[in-house]
Design an enzyme around this catalytic site. Sequence first.
Site, PDB file in Angstrom:
ATOM      1  N   SER A  12      -5.819  10.757  11.719  1.00  0.00           N
ATOM      2  CA  SER A  12      -6.742  11.824  11.344  1.00  0.00           C
ATOM      3  C   SER A  12      -8.143  11.242  11.190  1.00  0.00           C
ATOM      4  CB  SER A  12      -6.286  12.485  10.036  1.00  0.00           C
ATOM      5  OG  SER A  12      -6.260  11.526   8.992  1.00  0.00           O
ATOM      6  N   GLY A  15     -12.811  12.766  14.411  1.00  0.00           N
ATOM      7  CA  GLY A  15     -14.013  13.462  14.840  1.00  0.00           C
ATOM      8  C   GLY A  15     -13.725  14.665  15.713  1.00  0.00           C
ATOM      9  N   LYS A  16     -12.564  15.310  15.475  1.00  0.00           N
ATOM     10  CA  LYS A  16     -12.265  16.529  16.235  1.00  0.00           C
ATOM     11  C   LYS A  16     -13.327  17.588  15.984  1.00  0.00           C
ATOM     12  CE  LYS A  16      -8.114  17.299  14.609  1.00  0.00           C
ATOM     13  NZ  LYS A  16      -7.999  16.145  13.676  1.00  0.00           N
ATOM     14  N   LYS A 222      -5.611   4.296  33.438  1.00  0.00           N
ATOM     15  CA  LYS A 222      -4.274   4.210  32.850  1.00  0.00           C
ATOM     16  C   LYS A 222      -3.925   5.500  32.101  1.00  0.00           C
ATOM     17  CE  LYS A 222      -3.311   0.072  31.471  1.00  0.00           C
ATOM     18  NZ  LYS A 222      -3.184  -1.162  30.638  1.00  0.00           N
ATOM     19  N   CYS A 379     -28.821  22.998  -7.521  1.00  0.00           N
ATOM     20  CA  CYS A 379     -27.729  23.519  -8.345  1.00  0.00           C
ATOM     21  C   CYS A 379     -27.691  22.806  -9.701  1.00  0.00           C
ATOM     22  CB  CYS A 379     -26.409  23.415  -7.594  1.00  0.00           C
ATOM     23  SG  CYS A 379     -25.096  24.441  -8.312  1.00  0.00           S
ATOM     24  N   GLY A 381     -28.617  19.933 -10.166  1.00  0.00           N
ATOM     25  CA  GLY A 381     -29.899  19.226 -10.197  1.00  0.00           C
ATOM     26  C   GLY A 381     -30.999  20.058 -10.817  1.00  0.00           C
ATOM     27  N   GLN A 383     -30.396  22.565 -13.027  1.00  0.00           N
ATOM     28  CA  GLN A 383     -30.035  22.728 -14.431  1.00  0.00           C
ATOM     29  C   GLN A 383     -30.435  21.504 -15.250  1.00  0.00           C
ATOM     30  OE1 GLN A 383     -25.852  23.685 -14.431  1.00  0.00           O
ATOM     31  NE2 GLN A 383     -26.121  25.472 -13.104  1.00  0.00           N
ATOM     32  N   HIS A 503     -28.009  26.410  -2.940  1.00  0.00           N
ATOM     33  CA  HIS A 503     -27.811  25.225  -2.100  1.00  0.00           C
ATOM     34  C   HIS A 503     -28.522  25.429  -0.756  1.00  0.00           C
ATOM     35  CE1 HIS A 503     -24.613  23.010  -4.374  1.00  0.00           C
ATOM     36  NE2 HIS A 503     -24.435  24.213  -4.905  1.00  0.00           N
ATOM     37  N   GLU A 505     -29.215  23.399   1.498  1.00  0.00           N
ATOM     38  CA  GLU A 505     -28.694  22.541   2.571  1.00  0.00           C
ATOM     39  C   GLU A 505     -27.705  23.272   3.478  1.00  0.00           C
ATOM     40  OE1 GLU A 505     -25.929  21.527  -1.011  1.00  0.00           O
ATOM     41  OE2 GLU A 505     -27.969  22.245  -0.651  1.00  0.00           O
TER      42      GLU A 505
END
Length: 534
Positions: A12, A15-16, A222, A379, A381, A383, A503, A505
Site C-alpha cells: 500500500s 501513490g495510486k 519482462k 482553526c 491556530g 483560537q 481551513h 487550505e
Amino acid sequence: MKYIVVTGGVMSGLGKGITIASIGRNLKNKGYKVTAIKIDPYINIDAGTMSPYQHGEVFVLRDGGEVDLDLGNYERFLDTELTRDHNITTGKVYQEVIAKERRGDYLGKTVQIIPHITNEIKNKIRKVAARSGADVCLIEIGGTVGDIESMPFLEAVRQMHREEPSENIVFIHVTLVMEDLQGEQKTKPTQHSVKELRALGLSPEVIVTRSKTPLQESAKEKIALFCDVPQELVISAHDAGDIYEVPLEIEEQGLTTQLMKHLRLESGVDDGGWREMVARMKSTTDEVKLAIVGKYTNLEDSYLSILEAVKHGGIDNACRVEVNMVEAETLEEDLVEVEKLKQYDGILIPGGFGGRGTEGKMLAIKFARENDIPFLGICLGMQLAVIEFARNVANLENANSTEFDEDTPYPVIDILPEQTGVADMGGTMRLGDYDAILKEGSFATKLYGTNYIVERHRHRYEVNPEFVDRLESFGIVFSGKNKNRMEIAEIPGKRFFFASQFHPEFKSRPGRPSPPFKGLVRAMCKYRKEREVQ
C-alpha cells in the site's frame, strides 16, 4: 459513462491516488469532464475519527464529508469539488445494506456478500458517476490486491467489467518495482501481483510501475511478456521532483492517448495550462523559510493540504518555500528553541485538537506578534492567537479555551452552543462550507478582493462572542463573521497577522492559490528582502 478502475499491488501507499489524479488531469486537459471515487475498505463510516498517524490528514469536503487525503489530491489536480458520496467505505456499504434489511427491502431473502453487498457497491459507484455529469469516472480501490477487506469491492468491479461494454471500462494496476543492490529492477513482485489479480477474475489492460528511477527497457519487456499487456501499456511512474510533474511524465509515455483509444474518446487539444504551471514552479529563484509549529510533525501527511497550499502560494509569487516542521512541545521545554524562530520568514499554526503542545504554539504566536514576523493561524491556530492576545495584550490573565481548562476565569474560546451535550464523535462537528461577511476596509477584504467568502470548516469550539468587544478594544479586529460567529482575526499594522477559524487550505489549487496562503508567501518574500537589505 466511461470508467477507469485503479487497483494496487505489492504494497500500500504506492501513490495510486496521484496516479488517478494525474490521469484525470490529463483527460481534463483534453477537454473532458472527470470525476473520481475513492474506495476505502475500512469499516469506519468515514475518516473523521482517525488519528493523523493512521491515515494522514482528514480532508474536508464542501458538504462536510470527512474523507481520505486522496480526495484532496483529486480536488487539487482536477480543480473540482467532490462530495462525501465520492468516498465509499466498507462501513457505509454495510450500514446501508443493514438498514435496507431492517426496513424489509430484502424480505424473504438471505442477505449475503454476493449479491447484496456487491450490488450496493455498484449502485453507489454508478449513482455518484451519474450525478456528477462527468464523461469519465475514475475509481481507486484502496489497499492492496490480496487484502481480505478489498474482496467485495474487487468482485463488484469485476461484475461491472462484465456488465459494461468493453469500450466503457478499463483496468489499471499500480505496482512496485524494486531495485537490488546492483541496481537491477526486479519484476517478480509485479508478476505475482498481477497473477493474484487475475485469480479474482480481473485482467489489467495497463500496468503502472512505481520505482525510484525510470523503468528499464528490459524490465518493461519482462512485465509486458509475463503480465500479458502490450509494452506501450507498461507505464513508468518513477519518482518525480514534484507530484505536479507526474501528469506530464505519464503523458509523455502516451498513456492518455492509449486510454482514449480504448475508451473510444475523441482526441482533444491540450490547453497547456498545467505544463505552464509546472514550468513556473520549477523556474522560481527566490526562496523563503516557513516554520509550521504543530503536534503531528513526525508525519508530513498530517498537514498535506497546508503544504500544498503553501506551494501554491509560492508558485503564484515566483518563490520557493522551504518548510520546516517544528514540534510545539520543544518550544515549551526550552525557550532557546523559541528564539530560533527568528530565522524564519513566516510562522504558521495549523489546526488540531487537544491540549498537547498548545502552550508551545502560543509561544510561537507571541514571538511572531512581537517581532512582526508574517503569521497565519488556521482553526486551532486562530483560537490560540486569540488566547495569546487575551493573555498578553488584553490583560486577561489565565484566559483559555474551555477545551483545555473548563474552569478558566476568561473563556475567550468556548464550545459551540449546538455542540453542548453532543456525545457522538463522528460527523458531529461544524463541518463543510459556511459563508462569512468581511469587514469593509479590512486586511481580509483586501486579501480576498471581496467582502463575501465561502470556506470549509471543521471545529467544535469558537471565539466566545462575550469577549469580542473587550478584545477589539485592545487592537485585534474580527474582520470576518458568520452572523455572530468570528471567522477571521487580524491585527492591523502588522506585516501579516491573519488567522481564520476555517481551513483555507482545502480550497487552494495549483494556479489558483488560497488568498491567505498567497498573501502569507507574498509577505514572507517582502520580509526576506527587507532583512537582506538590513
